[in-house]
Design a protein around this motif. Structure first.
Motif, PDB file in Angstrom:
ATOM      1  N   ARG A   1       0.833  -1.204   0.000  1.00 48.44           N
ATOM      2  CA  ARG A   1       0.000   0.000   0.000  1.00 48.44           C
ATOM      3  C   ARG A   1       0.871   1.258   0.000  1.00 48.44           C
ATOM      4  O   ARG A   1       0.591   2.231  -0.691  1.00 48.44           O
TER       5      ARG A   1
ATOM      6  N   ALA B   1       3.246  10.239  -9.636  1.00 51.03           N
ATOM      7  CA  ALA B   1       2.512  10.469 -10.885  1.00 51.03           C
ATOM      8  C   ALA B   1       1.790  11.810 -10.878  1.00 51.03           C
ATOM      9  O   ALA B   1       1.568  12.420 -11.929  1.00 51.03           O
ATOM     10  N   SER B   2       1.444  12.289  -9.685  1.00 52.70           N
ATOM     11  CA  SER B   2       0.730  13.564  -9.550  1.00 52.70           C
ATOM     12  C   SER B   2       1.662  14.739  -9.298  1.00 52.70           C
ATOM     13  O   SER B   2       1.206  15.890  -9.314  1.00 52.70           O
TER      14      SER B   2
ATOM     15  N   ASP C   1       3.847   5.731  -5.559  1.00 56.85           N
ATOM     16  CA  ASP C   1       3.776   5.769  -7.024  1.00 56.85           C
ATOM     17  C   ASP C   1       2.711   6.753  -7.495  1.00 56.85           C
ATOM     18  O   ASP C   1       2.930   7.511  -8.457  1.00 56.85           O
ATOM     19  N   GLU C   2       1.558   6.748  -6.834  1.00 52.07           N
ATOM     20  CA  GLU C   2       0.487   7.673  -7.204  1.00 52.07           C
ATOM     21  C   GLU C   2       0.893   9.120  -6.961  1.00 52.07           C
ATOM     22  O   GLU C   2       0.582  10.012  -7.747  1.00 52.07           O
ATOM     23  N   PHE C   3       1.595   9.345  -5.852  1.00 54.47           N
ATOM     24  CA  PHE C   3       2.041  10.701  -5.549  1.00 54.47           C
ATOM     25  C   PHE C   3       3.032  11.184  -6.600  1.00 54.47           C
ATOM     26  O   PHE C   3       2.944  12.322  -7.074  1.00 54.47           O
TER      27      PHE C   3
ATOM     28  N   TRP D   1       2.680  15.632   0.729  1.00 53.96           N
ATOM     29  CA  TRP D   1       3.129  14.249   0.897  1.00 53.96           C
ATOM     30  C   TRP D   1       3.148  13.864   2.381  1.00 53.96           C
ATOM     31  O   TRP D   1       2.729  12.761   2.753  1.00 53.96           O
TER      32      TRP D   1
ATOM     33  N   ASN E   1     -10.682   9.648  -4.295  1.00 47.07           N
ATOM     34  CA  ASN E   1      -9.940  10.136  -5.457  1.00 47.07           C
ATOM     35  C   ASN E   1      -8.633  10.737  -4.963  1.00 47.07           C
ATOM     36  O   ASN E   1      -8.585  11.880  -4.517  1.00 47.07           O
ATOM     37  N   LEU E   2      -7.564   9.972  -5.032  1.00 46.81           N
ATOM     38  CA  LEU E   2      -6.294  10.406  -4.451  1.00 46.81           C
ATOM     39  C   LEU E   2      -5.741  11.639  -5.158  1.00 46.81           C
ATOM     40  O   LEU E   2      -5.245  12.568  -4.513  1.00 46.81           O
ATOM     41  N   GLY E   3      -5.840  11.684  -6.481  1.00 48.68           N
ATOM     42  CA  GLY E   3      -5.354  12.850  -7.219  1.00 48.68           C
ATOM     43  C   GLY E   3      -6.085  14.117  -6.835  1.00 48.68           C
ATOM     44  O   GLY E   3      -5.472  15.170  -6.626  1.00 48.68           O
TER      45      GLY E   3
ATOM     46  N   PHE F   1       2.154   1.794  -3.423  1.00 46.78           N
ATOM     47  CA  PHE F   1       1.086   2.306  -4.296  1.00 46.78           C
ATOM     48  C   PHE F   1       0.909   3.805  -4.094  1.00 46.78           C
ATOM     49  O   PHE F   1       0.824   4.571  -5.073  1.00 46.78           O
ATOM     50  N   LEU F   2       0.869   4.254  -2.832  1.00 46.68           N
ATOM     51  CA  LEU F   2       0.693   5.681  -2.546  1.00 46.68           C
ATOM     52  C   LEU F   2       1.877   6.495  -3.064  1.00 46.68           C
ATOM     53  O   LEU F   2       1.695   7.583  -3.625  1.00 46.68           O
TER      54      LEU F   2
END
Length: 293
Positions: free
Chosen positions: A5, A15-16, A11-13, A42, A55-57, A8-9
Motif C-alpha cells: 500500500r 505520478a501527480s 507511485d500515485e504521488f 506528501w 480520489n487520491l489525485g 502504491f501511494l
C-alpha cells in the motif's frame, strides 16, 4: 499500512507531482515555495486515513491548494494586512482538469509578468482565479477550499480576472513602469548618480543582504534612502534586471557566474525593500527571468 500500500501511494504521488507543482507555482509564484507545498502534501498524506480517500489525485490537489492558501495568508499577515476566513476541510474532485498536456501549455504561457500581477491579488482571490481560470475547477468545488459560498467565490474570481486583464491599477502598464524603475535604479547605481538613486528610493527603504551578500558589499542591513543610495552609488556593474520569484529585481554575474540575486519590493512607485541573496544553496532555489528574455 502494508508495504504494498505504501508503494502504491508513493507511485500515485509521484505520478501527480508535476501537476501538483504546477498548481502550487501558479498560486505562489515561487518554485521553491511550490516544492515546499508539494512536500507538505506528501507528509499530510502519510498522516491521513488513506482508506477514506476515494480520489487520491483530487485529494492531493485540494490539499496543495489549501497549503498554498495558508502560505499566501501568512505572507499577507507578515505585511500587516487582514486575514481571510479559515479554509474548509472539503475534498474537491480535480480529475476533470488534470490534463498533463494542457498543464505544459499553461506552464509555457504563464510568464513572470502574470505572476507579478497575481502577487497583487488577495489570497482567496488568487486561489479562486487560479483554480477556476487556469485549471477549470467549478466554483462549487473551489468554495469550500476558501471558505466562501459558490456565488462569493464566483465574484472573487471575476474581480481577480478584471485585475489580471488590466482593468485596475495592476495592469501591464503598472508592470512596465516598475520595470523602468528597476532599470533606472541600476543605471543610477552604475553611473554613481546619487540624486537619481534618491529619486527612485522610498524614504524608509530597507536594504537586507544575507550573510554571503553582505561580504560582497561590505555592508549589513541598512535603512533609509540616504544610506542605501550611498551604498549603491557606483555599483551594480554586471547587474541585469529580472523578474525574481514572480516579483522584480536583478541578478549579478561575476566572472560569468551567477553570484547574487536581488529582490526588489515596492511601496507605490518607489523601491521600499532591496533583498540581496548570495548564499549558493538559496540561489539554486530562486526562479528568475531577465526582462529582455
Amino acid at each position: 499500512m502494508t508495504d504494498e500500500r505504501k508503494k502504491f501511494l508513493a507511485d500515485e504521488f509521484e505520478a501527480s507531482r508535476a501537476h501538483l507543482k504546477t498548481v502550487a507555482y501558479r498560486m505562489l509564484g515561487s518554485r521553491a515555495e511550490a516544492e515546499d507545498a508539494v512536500q507538505e502534501a506528501w507528509l499530510r498524506l502519510g498522516r491521513s486515513e488513506v482508506s477514506e480517500i476515494g480520489n487520491l489525485g483530487g485529494w492531493l490537489t485540494t490539499v496543495v491548494a489549501r497549503i498554498c492558501l495558508d502560505m499566501l495568508r501568512s505572507r499577507k499577515s507578515r505585511r500587516e494586512e487582514s486575514l481571510d476566513p479559515p479554509v474548509h476541510e472539503k475534498i474537491a474532485d480535480m480529475a476533470t482538469f488534470a490534463d498533463p498536456e494542457r498543464e505544459i501549455v499553461l506552464a509555457d504561457s504563464v510568464g513572470a509578468a502574470l505572476l507579478v500581477v497575481l502577487e497583487q491579488l488577495a489570497p482567496a482571490e488568487r486561489v479562486a482565479f487560479v483554480l477556476h481560470d487556469m485549471f477549470d475547477l467549478p466554483f462549487d468545488e473551489i468554495a469550500p477550499i476558501i471558505g466562501r459560498t459558490s456565488d462569493a467565490t464566483r465574484q472573487l474570481a471575476s474581480r481577480a480576472r478584471r485585475r489580471v486583464q488590466g482593468k485596475t491599477d495592476v495592469s501591464e502598464t503598472g508592470i512596465e513602469h516598475k520595470k523602468e524603475v528597476v532599470r533606472a535604479f541600476l543605471a543610477a547605481s552604475r553611473n554613481g548618480n546619487f540624486q537619481a538613486l534618491l529619486a527612485v528610493l522610498h524614504p524608509d527603504v530597507v536594504f537586507a543582504p544575507d550573510a554571503a551578500a553582505a561580504r560582497f558589499g561590505d555592508a549589513g542591513e541598512l535603512r533609509g534612502a540616504q544610506a542605501v543610495a550611498t551604498t549603491f552609488k557606483g555599483r551594480a556593474r554586471g547587474a541585469l534586471p529580472a523578474f525574481v520569484d514572480g516579483g522584480f529585481g536583478f541578478i549579478v554575474r561575476i566572472d560569468d557566474q551567477l553570484r547574487i540575486i536581488v529582490k526588489i519590493g515596492f511601496d507605490g512607485e518607489k523601491i521600499a525593500k532591496i533583498e540581496a541573496i548570495a548564499d549558493p544553496g538559496h540561489l539554486e532555489q530562486i526562479e528568475y527571468r531577465l526582462f529582455d528574455q
